[in-house]
Write an enzyme that holds these catalytic residues in place. Sequence first.
Site, PDB file in Angstrom:
ATOM      1  N   LYS A   1       3.221   0.520   3.406  1.00 49.23           N
ATOM      2  CA  LYS A   1       3.617   2.011   3.372  1.00 49.23           C
ATOM      3  C   LYS A   1       3.662   2.230   4.974  1.00 49.23           C
ATOM      4  CE  LYS A   1      -0.916   4.638   2.198  1.00 49.23           C
ATOM      5  NZ  LYS A   1      -2.192   4.274   2.324  1.00 49.23           N
TER       6      LYS A   1
ATOM      7  N   LYS B   1       6.437   3.006  -0.066  1.00 46.32           N
ATOM      8  CA  LYS B   1       6.159   4.518  -0.149  1.00 46.32           C
ATOM      9  C   LYS B   1       5.948   4.860   1.821  1.00 46.32           C
ATOM     10  CE  LYS B   1       0.842   6.553  -1.051  1.00 46.32           C
ATOM     11  NZ  LYS B   1      -0.160   7.316  -1.084  1.00 46.32           N
TER      12      LYS B   1
END
Length: 320
Positions: free
Chosen positions: A193, A246
């Site tokens: 992420k 992400k």
Amino acid sequence: MMIRLRRLRKNEKIREMLNESRIHLSNFVYPLFVVEGNNIKNQIKSMPDVYQMSIDNILKECDNLQNLGISHIILFGIPDIKDSIGSSALSHDSIVAKAVHAIKERFSDMIISVDLCFCEYTDHGHCGILDSNNDVDNDKTLEILAKQAVILASSGADIIAPSAMMDGQIKAIRNALDSNNLTNTLIMSYSTKFASAFYGPFRDVADSTPSFGSRNTYQQNPANRSEAIRESLLDESEGADILMVKPALSYLDIVRDIRENSRLPLAVYNVSGEYAMLKAAKMAKLIDYERALLEMMISFKRAGANIIISYHAKEIANLI
């Protein structure tokens, strides 16, 4: 050879038959944002067609999703009360726990993932407990992440999705779930992420903007490719069942790198900024919106993703 390739491309049915990458509704996860109260459906200005909803409207939305053929959601909670440790997430009466229970009662076959973090629940907007220097205390945060995971899995969540980016969080959560006889609960880790500029609209809908500083110290540096791969492989070694990258669109090289280094299922999160940009381009009539949307989704599959978390999921259902 070139003549044969041109002939293949001219026939639409043959082109479809030879598609190397395909999208299907079973690939998609639709994010939902749940708030306390009744008959609440708050439009988010920065994210057209995305809402904060009370549980009664969440249930209506789940019915709509199932009618469209979408059977997997991911829940985010926005509580009424926030404090320094996010204690409202640490109760079976938490907004997400109540929502999970209500959805499972009405739609037993709906797959429910739950985002596991504290940024929505803390008054400072960071992802865990702060120490005396206002830095996130990794080890203390692991303890409350594990507690929150057990509560949500006990409430009926099928998949726990930790997004706090704490070191050792997958191991801590897996141990907690197994110790509480929740061995069948899957972990879909936000394993890579990035500290991204594409999260802005999400922070509007989730009410999770940090009150000071940034999350750069515990989210991934966008410049670091090798570190990004290591982070996902480390979560795999700790017991993650599904990995995730992400954001999605700016990091397709990382998606491909992880796919080539792991055999675990791989998700991408098509984040709020990516969604908002495409919607803005549509409103400005700058692109062929539907073609661009499908092209974007195919790019995620082509890079190696099995699962696509996207605010576009309902639109995709209507297109395919």
